[in-house]
Write a protein that holds these residues in place. Structure first.
Motif, short mmCIF file in Angstrom:
data_model
loop_
_atom_site.label_atom_id
_atom_site.label_comp_id
_atom_site.label_asym_id
_atom_site.label_seq_id
_atom_site.Cartn_x
_atom_site.Cartn_y
_atom_site.Cartn_z
N PHE A 26 0.83 -1.20 0.00
CA PHE A 26 0.00 0.00 0.00
C PHE A 26 0.87 1.26 0.00
CE2 PHE A 26 -2.42 3.27 2.32
CZ PHE A 26 -3.49 3.41 1.45
N GLY A 27 1.94 1.25 0.79
CA GLY A 27 2.85 2.39 0.83
C GLY A 27 3.53 2.63 -0.50
N LEU A 28 3.93 1.56 -1.18
CA LEU A 28 4.56 1.70 -2.50
C LEU A 28 3.58 2.26 -3.52
CD1 LEU A 28 6.72 -1.53 -2.75
CD2 LEU A 28 7.52 0.82 -2.75
N ILE A 29 2.34 1.80 -3.47
CA ILE A 29 1.32 2.28 -4.41
C ILE A 29 1.06 3.77 -4.19
CG2 ILE A 29 -1.13 2.12 -5.03
CD1 ILE A 29 -0.85 -0.93 -4.52
N VAL A 30 0.93 4.18 -2.94
CA VAL A 30 0.69 5.60 -2.64
C VAL A 30 1.88 6.45 -3.07
CG1 VAL A 30 0.40 7.24 -0.74
CG2 VAL A 30 -0.97 5.16 -0.81
N ALA A 31 3.09 5.96 -2.85
CA ALA A 31 4.28 6.72 -3.24
C ALA A 31 4.35 6.89 -4.75
CB ALA A 31 5.53 6.03 -2.72
N VAL A 32 4.05 5.84 -5.49
CA VAL A 32 4.09 5.94 -6.95
C VAL A 32 2.97 6.85 -7.44
CG1 VAL A 32 3.75 4.63 -9.08
CG2 VAL A 32 5.28 3.77 -7.32
N LEU A 33 1.80 6.75 -6.86
CA LEU A 33 0.69 7.63 -7.25
C LEU A 33 0.98 9.09 -6.92
CD1 LEU A 33 -2.46 5.51 -6.39
CD2 LEU A 33 -1.50 6.01 -8.63
N MET A 34 1.83 9.33 -5.95
CA MET A 34 2.21 10.70 -5.64
C MET A 34 3.26 11.21 -6.63
SD MET A 34 3.78 12.05 -2.12
CE MET A 34 4.56 13.63 -2.02
N MET A 35 4.11 10.33 -7.10
CA MET A 35 5.18 10.74 -8.01
C MET A 35 4.67 11.04 -9.41
SD MET A 35 8.18 8.16 -6.75
CE MET A 35 9.06 8.33 -8.26
N ILE A 36 3.60 10.39 -9.84
CA ILE A 36 3.09 10.59 -11.21
C ILE A 36 2.64 12.03 -11.45
CG2 ILE A 36 1.28 9.93 -12.83
CD1 ILE A 36 1.57 7.06 -11.72
N PRO A 37 1.77 12.61 -10.61
CA PRO A 37 1.39 14.01 -10.87
C PRO A 37 2.56 14.98 -10.69
CG PRO A 37 -0.01 13.08 -9.15
CD PRO A 37 0.98 12.05 -9.53
N SER A 38 3.46 14.67 -9.76
CA SER A 38 4.62 15.55 -9.58
C SER A 38 5.50 15.57 -10.82
CB SER A 38 5.44 15.11 -8.37
OG SER A 38 4.71 15.28 -7.19
N ALA A 39 5.67 14.42 -11.45
CA ALA A 39 6.47 14.36 -12.67
C ALA A 39 5.79 15.09 -13.81
CB ALA A 39 6.72 12.91 -13.06
N ILE A 40 4.47 14.96 -13.90
CA ILE A 40 3.73 15.66 -14.96
C ILE A 40 3.81 17.17 -14.75
CG2 ILE A 40 1.42 16.06 -15.90
CD1 ILE A 40 0.85 13.07 -15.31
N ILE A 41 3.62 17.61 -13.51
CA ILE A 41 3.69 19.04 -13.21
C ILE A 41 5.09 19.58 -13.47
CG2 ILE A 41 3.57 20.73 -11.33
CD1 ILE A 41 1.23 19.04 -10.22
N ARG A 42 6.11 18.79 -13.13
CA ARG A 42 7.48 19.24 -13.38
C ARG A 42 7.75 19.39 -14.87
NH1 ARG A 42 13.23 16.78 -11.29
NH2 ARG A 42 14.47 18.44 -12.19
N ALA A 43 7.25 18.45 -15.66
CA ALA A 43 7.46 18.53 -17.11
C ALA A 43 6.76 19.74 -17.71
CB ALA A 43 6.97 17.26 -17.77
N ILE A 44 5.53 19.98 -17.29
CA ILE A 44 4.78 21.12 -17.83
C ILE A 44 5.41 22.44 -17.38
CG2 ILE A 44 2.56 22.32 -17.75
CD1 ILE A 44 1.24 19.54 -17.59
N ALA A 45 5.77 22.52 -16.09
CA ALA A 45 6.36 23.76 -15.57
C ALA A 45 7.73 24.02 -16.19
CB ALA A 45 6.47 23.69 -14.05
N SER A 46 8.47 22.96 -16.46
CA SER A 46 9.78 23.13 -17.08
C SER A 46 9.65 23.63 -18.51
CB SER A 46 10.53 21.81 -17.05
OG SER A 46 11.77 21.93 -17.67
N SER A 47 8.65 23.15 -19.22
CA SER A 47 8.48 23.61 -20.60
C SER A 47 7.99 25.06 -20.67
CB SER A 47 7.50 22.70 -21.34
OG SER A 47 6.20 22.85 -20.84
N HIS A 48 7.36 25.54 -19.61
CA HIS A 48 6.89 26.93 -19.56
C HIS A 48 7.84 27.84 -18.79
CE1 HIS A 48 3.06 26.24 -21.51
NE2 HIS A 48 2.87 25.18 -20.74
N ASP A 49 9.01 27.36 -18.45
CA ASP A 49 10.04 28.13 -17.73
C ASP A 49 9.52 28.72 -16.42
OD1 ASP A 49 12.02 27.61 -19.58
OD2 ASP A 49 11.48 29.35 -20.81
N ASN A 50 8.80 27.90 -15.66
CA ASN A 50 8.29 28.33 -14.37
C ASN A 50 9.12 27.64 -13.28
OD1 ASN A 50 6.82 29.06 -12.14
ND2 ASN A 50 4.82 28.71 -13.12
N SER A 51 10.18 28.32 -12.85
CA SER A 51 11.13 27.69 -11.94
C SER A 51 10.55 27.43 -10.55
CB SER A 51 12.39 28.53 -11.83
OG SER A 51 12.08 29.80 -11.30
#
Length: 76
Positions: A26-51
């Motif tokens: 359960f802990g591994l599933i929650v950790a992975v589910l937390m990392m997915i939106p963070s990675a998506i947000i990082r990719a979008i923010a990086s492409s828009h130069d929002n440091s």
């Protein structure tokens, strides 16, 4: 001289191992589910130069990666 604990003599140790394994999964599933939106947000923010959002998403990735590494290492 070999001195080690005898876990077979404890009553209910199998159900305890099952419960701990389920909590680790359960802990591994929650950790992975937390990392997915963070990675998506990082990719979008990086492409828009929002440091500011890139650094917040990086922190979210690290916060998600830390328990995943601990739970994975604990299972091993």
């Amino acid at each position: 001289m070999n001195v080690f604990p005898d876990f077979g003599s404890l009553a209910g140790i199998d159900s305890l191992k099952t419960a701990i394994g389920a909590l680790l999964a359960f802990g591994l599933i929650v950790a992975v589910l937390m990392m997915i939106p963070s990675a998506i947000i990082r990719a979008i923010a990086s492409s828009h130069d929002n440091s500011a959002n890139v650094s917040k998403a990086r922190i979210g990735l690290l916060v998600g990666l830390s328990p995943a590494a601990l739970a994975g290492g604990g299972a091993a």
